[in-house]
Scaffold this motif. Sequence first.
Motif, PDB file in Angstrom:
ATOM      1  N   VAL A  20      12.057 -16.217  29.450  1.00 33.40           N
ATOM      2  CA  VAL A  20      12.491 -17.184  29.419  1.00 33.40           C
ATOM      3  C   VAL A  20      11.798 -18.221  28.792  1.00 33.40           C
ATOM      4  O   VAL A  20      11.320 -18.774  28.332  1.00 33.40           O
ATOM      5  CB  VAL A  20      12.275 -17.254  30.967  1.00 33.40           C
ATOM      6  CG1 VAL A  20      12.328 -18.688  31.847  1.00 33.40           C
ATOM      7  CG2 VAL A  20      13.228 -16.551  31.970  1.00 33.40           C
ATOM      8  N   ASP A  21      13.294 -19.053  27.953  1.00 36.67           N
ATOM      9  CA  ASP A  21      12.702 -20.093  27.734  1.00 36.67           C
ATOM     10  C   ASP A  21      13.018 -21.731  28.400  1.00 36.67           C
ATOM     11  O   ASP A  21      12.345 -23.268  28.036  1.00 36.67           O
ATOM     12  CB  ASP A  21      13.641 -20.789  26.272  1.00 36.67           C
ATOM     13  CG  ASP A  21      14.822 -20.819  26.697  1.00 36.67           C
ATOM     14  OD1 ASP A  21      15.455 -20.503  27.360  1.00 36.67           O
ATOM     15  OD2 ASP A  21      15.307 -20.943  25.265  1.00 36.67           O
ATOM     16  N   MET A  22      13.972 -21.921  29.973  1.00 27.28           N
ATOM     17  CA  MET A  22      13.893 -23.073  30.652  1.00 27.28           C
ATOM     18  C   MET A  22      14.317 -22.419  32.254  1.00 27.28           C
ATOM     19  O   MET A  22      14.623 -22.017  31.971  1.00 27.28           O
ATOM     20  CB  MET A  22      15.300 -24.101  29.594  1.00 27.28           C
ATOM     21  CG  MET A  22      15.585 -24.847  30.822  1.00 27.28           C
ATOM     22  SD  MET A  22      16.374 -26.144  30.351  1.00 27.28           S
ATOM     23  CE  MET A  22      15.574 -26.791  29.343  1.00 27.28           C
ATOM     24  N   TRP A  23      13.198 -23.029  32.917  1.00 30.15           N
ATOM     25  CA  TRP A  23      12.912 -22.559  34.131  1.00 30.15           C
ATOM     26  C   TRP A  23      13.190 -23.521  34.828  1.00 30.15           C
ATOM     27  O   TRP A  23      12.523 -24.393  34.841  1.00 30.15           O
ATOM     28  CB  TRP A  23      12.040 -22.321  34.430  1.00 30.15           C
ATOM     29  CG  TRP A  23      11.574 -21.398  35.692  1.00 30.15           C
ATOM     30  CD1 TRP A  23      12.326 -21.405  36.721  1.00 30.15           C
ATOM     31  CD2 TRP A  23      10.325 -21.195  36.457  1.00 30.15           C
ATOM     32  NE1 TRP A  23      11.254 -20.765  38.006  1.00 30.15           N
ATOM     33  CE2 TRP A  23      10.843 -20.960  37.715  1.00 30.15           C
ATOM     34  CE3 TRP A  23       8.841 -21.352  35.604  1.00 30.15           C
ATOM     35  CZ2 TRP A  23       9.680 -20.858  38.770  1.00 30.15           C
ATOM     36  CZ3 TRP A  23       7.765 -21.123  37.112  1.00 30.15           C
ATOM     37  CH2 TRP A  23       8.771 -20.336  38.025  1.00 30.15           C
ATOM     38  N   VAL A  24      14.536 -24.195  35.486  1.00 32.67           N
ATOM     39  CA  VAL A  24      14.539 -25.074  36.732  1.00 32.67           C
ATOM     40  C   VAL A  24      14.663 -24.735  38.135  1.00 32.67           C
ATOM     41  O   VAL A  24      15.218 -24.336  38.303  1.00 32.67           O
ATOM     42  CB  VAL A  24      16.065 -25.662  36.375  1.00 32.67           C
ATOM     43  CG1 VAL A  24      16.860 -26.632  37.203  1.00 32.67           C
ATOM     44  CG2 VAL A  24      16.504 -25.489  34.797  1.00 32.67           C
ATOM     45  N   ILE A  25      14.137 -26.051  38.609  1.00 34.01           N
ATOM     46  CA  ILE A  25      13.504 -25.970  40.285  1.00 34.01           C
ATOM     47  C   ILE A  25      13.542 -27.053  40.851  1.00 34.01           C
ATOM     48  O   ILE A  25      13.425 -27.950  40.909  1.00 34.01           O
ATOM     49  CB  ILE A  25      11.951 -25.626  40.453  1.00 34.01           C
ATOM     50  CG1 ILE A  25      11.898 -24.246  39.514  1.00 34.01           C
ATOM     51  CG2 ILE A  25      11.570 -24.898  41.838  1.00 34.01           C
ATOM     52  CD1 ILE A  25      10.115 -24.352  39.504  1.00 34.01           C
ATOM     53  N   PRO A  26      14.834 -26.758  41.657  1.00 33.17           N
ATOM     54  CA  PRO A  26      15.326 -28.171  42.162  1.00 33.17           C
ATOM     55  C   PRO A  26      15.016 -28.039  43.611  1.00 33.17           C
ATOM     56  O   PRO A  26      15.486 -26.703  44.085  1.00 33.17           O
ATOM     57  CB  PRO A  26      17.004 -28.188  41.690  1.00 33.17           C
ATOM     58  CG  PRO A  26      17.249 -27.119  41.841  1.00 33.17           C
ATOM     59  CD  PRO A  26      15.887 -25.709  41.590  1.00 33.17           C
ATOM     60  N   MET A  27      15.066 -28.791  44.257  1.00 31.28           N
ATOM     61  CA  MET A  27      14.752 -28.687  46.194  1.00 31.28           C
ATOM     62  C   MET A  27      14.729 -29.798  46.821  1.00 31.28           C
ATOM     63  O   MET A  27      14.751 -31.075  46.227  1.00 31.28           O
ATOM     64  CB  MET A  27      13.159 -28.213  46.559  1.00 31.28           C
ATOM     65  CG  MET A  27      12.151 -29.070  45.603  1.00 31.28           C
ATOM     66  SD  MET A  27      10.648 -28.146  45.840  1.00 31.28           S
ATOM     67  CE  MET A  27      10.727 -27.505  44.707  1.00 31.28           C
ATOM     68  N   ARG A  28      14.973 -30.096  48.007  1.00 34.11           N
ATOM     69  CA  ARG A  28      14.606 -31.115  48.842  1.00 34.11           C
ATOM     70  C   ARG A  28      13.779 -31.177  49.627  1.00 34.11           C
ATOM     71  O   ARG A  28      13.199 -30.686  50.027  1.00 34.11           O
ATOM     72  CB  ARG A  28      16.443 -31.390  49.685  1.00 34.11           C
ATOM     73  CG  ARG A  28      17.523 -32.405  47.981  1.00 34.11           C
ATOM     74  CD  ARG A  28      18.701 -31.977  48.869  1.00 34.11           C
ATOM     75  NE  ARG A  28      19.228 -30.572  49.928  1.00 34.11           N
ATOM     76  CZ  ARG A  28      20.611 -30.757  49.441  1.00 34.11           C
ATOM     77  NH1 ARG A  28      21.111 -31.380  50.268  1.00 34.11           N
ATOM     78  NH2 ARG A  28      21.331 -29.166  49.995  1.00 34.11           N
ATOM     79  N   GLU A  29      13.221 -32.742  50.151  1.00 32.76           N
ATOM     80  CA  GLU A  29      12.405 -33.058  51.327  1.00 32.76           C
ATOM     81  C   GLU A  29      12.015 -31.884  52.226  1.00 32.76           C
ATOM     82  O   GLU A  29      13.414 -31.964  53.074  1.00 32.76           O
ATOM     83  CB  GLU A  29      11.823 -33.957  51.383  1.00 32.76           C
ATOM     84  CG  GLU A  29      10.935 -34.959  52.189  1.00 32.76           C
ATOM     85  CD  GLU A  29      11.189 -36.415  52.735  1.00 32.76           C
ATOM     86  OE1 GLU A  29       9.564 -36.416  52.598  1.00 32.76           O
ATOM     87  OE2 GLU A  29      11.550 -36.813  52.085  1.00 32.76           O
TER      88      GLU A  29
END
Length: 464
Positions: A70-79
């Motif tokens: 993996v060369d990019m890891w994206v981790i979105p989340m909300r409160e």
Amino acid sequence: MRTRLRLLAPLMLSTACASVSTQTPESPAVPAKSPARPFGTLREQAERQQAWLRERLDTAIPQLMRRSGVDMWVIPMREYNEDPVFKALAAPTTFAARRRTIYVFFDRGPEKGVERLALGGGSQGGVFVPRRSERQVDRGGANRQAELWGPDQWLVLKQVIEERQPRSIAIDVSRTFAFADGLSHGEYEGMAEALGPPWTQRFKPAEGLAVDLLAWRVPDEVRFFEDETKLAWDIIGTAFSRQVITPGVTRVQDVEWWMRQRLTDLGLDTWFQPSVEVQRQGATEASLGDNPIIERGDVLHCDFGVTALRLNTDTQHMGYVLREGETDAPAGLKAALATSNRLQDIVFEELRPGRTGNEVLRTSRQRMTDAGIDGTVYSHPIGLHGHGAGPMVGLWDRQEGVPGNGDHTVMPNEWFSIELQATSPVPEWNGQRVRFALEEDVVLDAQGTVHWAWKRQTDLHLVR
């Protein structure tokens, strides 16, 4: 920790239980490390945790991303709807995601290392570089960049991706591992809509990456874990003594609530309600009921966990309430404990890096059968979660193996709770079979060598 349902009867704490609740008032005069603060002040704890966080991101992230391709890891989340991996990324002073938080890891190669960006949520004590909106706002006369919020964040994420041109983009989606399934459906839709097909086609599950980052422990965490495990032992030792138990008076729930209250008095927590069980000569579980009075001659079992500095312990021990005139437990009970110890030895020896949880289970059970032990193995990783990220080594009702979760591989720098039971006939109880369930935490170091976090129980706790 073995989950079981209980009906909570009204609690009447005995005088014996109340007498050992020693809450120490907070005072500036109290030393940092005192009986009331076994791990120092909150500020000292936070400083130690922050050092762990930085070391984990510096050492684990590059190795795990490259191992996963993996060369990019994206981790979105909300409160309040945080990804499980948030526990491995957040500073000790951060309790929830900020509005929307998007963490981006990008591997620039061995020389430049892994870039760590935060699109919202702050730097987490300096371990991430915040990326803000180009839109300017006036704050008390000062013109500053706006904090990322709403659709702006997805547009900035697209800009970050286009600048870096990753070959693949790992996202936290999994039908096998809860720890790797933290990307909510709404966040996925918002991200996919903003990025469009050219980038969403490069999405790939980050299953092993997310699981192994949560499981990865740094050396000073191991040093702390030994002290945390010692504390668990100390509390169990007091709980299974005359300081707490008065035979013929104290009920099992009195002991359970004493254990939990003791943690609160120390400024600590637990990740599950402590449990205490009784086995008695000539009695069945049904006849004893949910909250029996502890009597002389009873075999005791407890399941207890400590939570401190976000790390968890999990310990099961056995005890015996001496009859009048006894100075030690009957030989048959001590032999039953030794049989459970033998099963612990087997699992301890079979737990090796590179093996799957199901392989450890299979080889352990074969050796258990060859040794003539009637037992069950249901061990699990532990760390930032009680039932932690990593390979399952059986479940109490899945002794044939656990597809998916049991197929993950044991790695160095990981912790496990060796949890199991062996059932043995006890001659002094007319051959009645007694279940000896034990659980002790172990550490795999950087070389993959296994050792007990503290030690393991080889003698019964005796209530005199």
